[in-house]
Design a protein around this motif. Structure first.
Motif, PDB file in Angstrom:
ATOM      1  N   ARG A 143       0.805  -1.212   0.000  1.00  0.00           N
ATOM      2  CA  ARG A 143       0.000   0.000   0.000  1.00  0.00           C
ATOM      3  C   ARG A 143       0.844   1.271   0.000  1.00  0.00           C
ATOM      4  NH1 ARG A 143      -2.720   0.436   4.856  1.00  0.00           N
ATOM      5  NH2 ARG A 143      -3.842   2.134   3.896  1.00  0.00           N
ATOM      6  N   SER A 144       2.049   1.213  -0.517  1.00  0.00           N
ATOM      7  CA  SER A 144       2.946   2.372  -0.433  1.00  0.00           C
ATOM      8  C   SER A 144       2.353   3.616  -1.088  1.00  0.00           C
ATOM      9  CB  SER A 144       4.314   2.050  -1.030  1.00  0.00           C
ATOM     10  OG  SER A 144       4.194   1.673  -2.388  1.00  0.00           O
ATOM     11  N   SER A 145       1.635   3.458  -2.182  1.00  0.00           N
ATOM     12  CA  SER A 145       1.039   4.625  -2.848  1.00  0.00           C
ATOM     13  C   SER A 145       0.059   5.339  -1.939  1.00  0.00           C
ATOM     14  CB  SER A 145       0.324   4.213  -4.135  1.00  0.00           C
ATOM     15  OG  SER A 145       1.230   3.663  -5.041  1.00  0.00           O
ATOM     16  N   GLN A 146      -0.791   4.568  -1.252  1.00  0.00           N
ATOM     17  CA  GLN A 146      -1.770   5.167  -0.353  1.00  0.00           C
ATOM     18  C   GLN A 146      -1.084   5.800   0.859  1.00  0.00           C
ATOM     19  OE1 GLN A 146      -2.052   1.946  -1.475  1.00  0.00           O
ATOM     20  NE2 GLN A 146      -4.134   1.573  -2.148  1.00  0.00           N
ATOM     21  N   ILE A 147      -0.043   5.162   1.370  1.00  0.00           N
ATOM     22  CA  ILE A 147       0.668   5.693   2.538  1.00  0.00           C
ATOM     23  C   ILE A 147       1.379   6.997   2.176  1.00  0.00           C
ATOM     24  CG2 ILE A 147       2.568   5.225   4.141  1.00  0.00           C
ATOM     25  CD1 ILE A 147       1.613   2.224   3.985  1.00  0.00           C
TER      26      ILE A 147
ATOM     27  N   ALA B 151       0.420   9.022  -0.198  1.00  0.00           N
ATOM     28  CA  ALA B 151      -0.650  10.014  -0.384  1.00  0.00           C
ATOM     29  C   ALA B 151      -1.102  10.549   0.970  1.00  0.00           C
ATOM     30  CB  ALA B 151      -1.823   9.391  -1.140  1.00  0.00           C
ATOM     31  N   ALA B 152      -1.179   9.666   1.968  1.00  0.00           N
ATOM     32  CA  ALA B 152      -1.558  10.111   3.311  1.00  0.00           C
ATOM     33  C   ALA B 152      -0.512  11.080   3.859  1.00  0.00           C
ATOM     34  CB  ALA B 152      -1.724   8.907   4.241  1.00  0.00           C
ATOM     35  N   ALA B 153       0.768  10.806   3.617  1.00  0.00           N
ATOM     36  CA  ALA B 153       1.831  11.705   4.060  1.00  0.00           C
ATOM     37  C   ALA B 153       1.697  13.064   3.375  1.00  0.00           C
ATOM     38  CB  ALA B 153       3.202  11.096   3.782  1.00  0.00           C
ATOM     39  N   ALA B 154       1.342  13.039   2.105  1.00  0.00           N
ATOM     40  CA  ALA B 154       1.161  14.298   1.376  1.00  0.00           C
ATOM     41  C   ALA B 154       0.026  15.127   1.976  1.00  0.00           C
ATOM     42  CB  ALA B 154       0.886  14.019  -0.102  1.00  0.00           C
ATOM     43  N   HIS B 155      -0.892  14.459   2.666  1.00  0.00           N
ATOM     44  CA  HIS B 155      -2.012  15.163   3.311  1.00  0.00           C
ATOM     45  C   HIS B 155      -1.763  15.401   4.793  1.00  0.00           C
ATOM     46  CE1 HIS B 155      -4.094  13.813  -0.389  1.00  0.00           C
ATOM     47  NE2 HIS B 155      -4.656  15.010  -0.254  1.00  0.00           N
ATOM     48  N   GLY B 156      -0.507  15.178   5.235  1.00  0.00           N
ATOM     49  CA  GLY B 156      -0.145  15.533   6.602  1.00  0.00           C
ATOM     50  C   GLY B 156      -0.118  14.401   7.609  1.00  0.00           C
ATOM     51  N   GLU B 157      -0.355  13.163   7.173  1.00  0.00           N
ATOM     52  CA  GLU B 157      -0.410  12.053   8.115  1.00  0.00           C
ATOM     53  C   GLU B 157       0.953  11.354   8.240  1.00  0.00           C
ATOM     54  OE1 GLU B 157      -3.079   8.068   8.989  1.00  0.00           O
ATOM     55  OE2 GLU B 157      -3.742   9.529   7.501  1.00  0.00           O
TER      56      GLU B 157
END
Length: 82
Positions: free
Chosen positions: A11-15, A17-23
């Motif tokens: 799930r690296s793409s989703q993770i 993307a979550a980092a890009a949104h501050g997570e």
């Protein structure tokens, strides 16, 4: 958020993307935290180039200026020795 190394691989793409949104995501292996994926902020990016092709100040070694052909000849052992 926390994820296993196997889940991170799947799930690296989703993770990311979550980092890009501050997570922030902690990655674990066998129950032990081994890595953390964190968002990058503008404060994290230096205001100057950090790549190896930036300007370099090289010392003057007093060596002669040689053409590419002269350098190749010297490396092949055919230099003039001057």
């Amino acid at each position: 958020m926390e994820t296993t190394a196997r889940e991170f691989k799947q799930r690296s793409s989703q993770i990311l993307a979550a980092a890009a949104h501050g997570e922030t995501t902690t990655v674990t292996k066998n129950g032990t935290a081994v890595a953390r994926v964190v968002p990058v902020t503008d404060d994290d990016i230096p205001p100057y180039p950090t790549d190896p092709m930036g300007a370099l100040a090289l010392p003057d070694l007093g060596l002669p200026d040689l053409s590419d052909d002269e350098i190749e000849d010297a490396l092949r052992g055919r230099g003039t020795g001057s």
